[in-house]
Design an enzyme around this catalytic site. Structure first.
Site, PDB file in Angstrom:
ATOM      1  N   HIS A 228       0.833  -1.199   0.000  1.00  0.00           N
ATOM      2  CA  HIS A 228       0.000   0.000   0.000  1.00  0.00           C
ATOM      3  C   HIS A 228       0.873   1.256   0.000  1.00  0.00           C
ATOM      4  CE1 HIS A 228      -3.605   2.417   1.172  1.00  0.00           C
ATOM      5  NE2 HIS A 228      -2.692   3.161   1.791  1.00  0.00           N
ATOM      6  N   GLU A 229       1.934   1.253   0.818  1.00  0.00           N
ATOM      7  CA  GLU A 229       2.828   2.413   0.874  1.00  0.00           C
ATOM      8  C   GLU A 229       3.601   2.573  -0.427  1.00  0.00           C
ATOM      9  OE1 GLU A 229       2.617   4.595   3.165  1.00  0.00           O
ATOM     10  OE2 GLU A 229       1.206   3.374   4.305  1.00  0.00           O
TER      11      GLU A 229
ATOM     12  N   HIS B  67       1.471   4.353  -2.899  1.00  0.00           N
ATOM     13  CA  HIS B  67       1.437   5.812  -2.755  1.00  0.00           C
ATOM     14  C   HIS B  67       2.603   6.443  -3.524  1.00  0.00           C
ATOM     15  CE1 HIS B  67      -1.916   6.497  -0.134  1.00  0.00           C
ATOM     16  NE2 HIS B  67      -1.446   5.756   0.847  1.00  0.00           N
TER      17      HIS B  67
ATOM     18  N   GLU C  39      -6.330   6.987  -1.151  1.00  0.00           N
ATOM     19  CA  GLU C  39      -6.312   5.730  -0.402  1.00  0.00           C
ATOM     20  C   GLU C  39      -6.905   4.589  -1.224  1.00  0.00           C
ATOM     21  OE1 GLU C  39      -4.726   5.088   2.145  1.00  0.00           O
ATOM     22  OE2 GLU C  39      -4.248   7.075   2.881  1.00  0.00           O
TER      23      GLU C  39
ATOM     24  N   ASP D 217      -4.914   1.315  -2.387  1.00  0.00           N
ATOM     25  CA  ASP D 217      -5.428  -0.033  -2.102  1.00  0.00           C
ATOM     26  C   ASP D 217      -5.428  -0.878  -3.362  1.00  0.00           C
ATOM     27  OD1 ASP D 217      -5.851   0.633   0.533  1.00  0.00           O
ATOM     28  OD2 ASP D 217      -8.010   0.955   0.319  1.00  0.00           O
TER      29      ASP D 217
END
Length: 286
Positions: free
Chosen positions: A154-155, A158, A206, A210
């Site tokens: 997930h990071e 980003h 977000e 995801d």
């Protein structure tokens, strides 16, 4: 002279042979407006300059992004906002998972850096240029390696989607920092440090992280169920929500979107769901 301040700026974006025409046209604009409206012409030029700065910041090269990330990382460490764990075996383990995910991410060309933060809070965050931070508390809270890898994916997402760069641009613009005087690199670094902790990602960011993270998790060979079970675990904490949710607001819609993205048959397909193997791995770091 009004035009002089813009000569160097426009030379960065236009061929030199065009500069006399561009500057002459802008000067003519100022005279056509008249001396009484010269300040309005200058304001128009400042807006144009600001617009190009926004475009420039939105289109940072990977090399520029990495250099900014390195400076942000250095400031986080020097200011004591991040205290890295000295457990080298644990650091190697997190880096191994991270590099596995990085190779199948949307931006495998970045030189990713994965660091364990000596903090018992359940948290993880990322800054631009490939820097990912994982709290020791998150490592302990995960039930298996797939859950841990899901947060790291997930990071990484980003970073792949350049969310930190976009937030940096938006905040700099909203605070009026993009002026004809230029946006200093030190200002970018300061904002990057602040944004690493203080501002939550948007709902859209977000959801995108995801989706990209789930895809990356699967491509790296992990069972996608890990992302769903970890989010459900966070959701069950309710009022005792971990630090992770202060910058990564969790909604039921995010969990439902993940559940719709995979079939029950796909959920367990992959590695990392064995809790006993994970605990045995962690025992080696204690």
């Amino acid at each position: 002279m009004v035009m002089a301040r813009y000569h160097r700026f426009f030379s960065l974006f236009f061929p030199k042979r065009w500069l006399p025409f561009i500057l002459a046209s802008l000067l003519a604009l100022g005279f056509s407006l008249g001396l009484a409206q010269l300040s309005q012409a200058q304001s128009w030029l400042d807006l144009l300059f600001q617009g190009v700065q926004v475009l420039q910041l939105s289109n940072l090269s990977s090399g520029q992004e990495v250099r900014l990330g390195q400076q942000i990382n250095q400031q986080l460490l020097q200011q004591g906002q991040v205290r890295l764990a000295r457990n080298q075996p644990l650091n190697r383990y997190i880096d191994q998972i991270g590099q596995r995910l990085a190779r199948t991410s949307a931006r495998p060309d970045l030189p990713y850096t994965f660091q364990v933060v000596n903090d018992r809070n359940i948290n993880a965050f990322a800054t631009m240029g490939g820097f990912v931070y994982v709290n020791s508390g998150l490592v302990a809270a995960a039930e298996n390696e797939a859950e841990l890898a899901s947060v790291m994916a997930h990071e990484i997402a980003h970073i792949s989607a350049r969310h930190a760069v976009n937030r940096l641009r938006d905040v700099a613009l909203s605070q009026g920092l993009m002026t004809a005087a230029g946006l200093q690199e030190s200002t970018l670094v300061r904002l990057g440090v602040e944004l690493a902790f203080n501002l939550p990602m948007s709902r859209e960011a977000e959801l995108e992280a995801d989706s990209l993270g789930l895809r990356n998790l699967i491509q790296a060979g992990y069972a996608p169920l890990g992302m769903i079970t970890f989010m459900q675990k966070l959701q069950r904490r309710g009022s005792a929500a971990p630090e992770f949710l202060s910058t990564h607001p969790l909604t039921n819609n995010r969990i439902l979107a993940l559940q719709r993205a995979i079939t029950p048959q796909q959920a367990r397909r992959g590695e990392g769901l064995d809790p006993a193997a994970y605990q045995a791995q962690l025992q080696q770091f204690r």
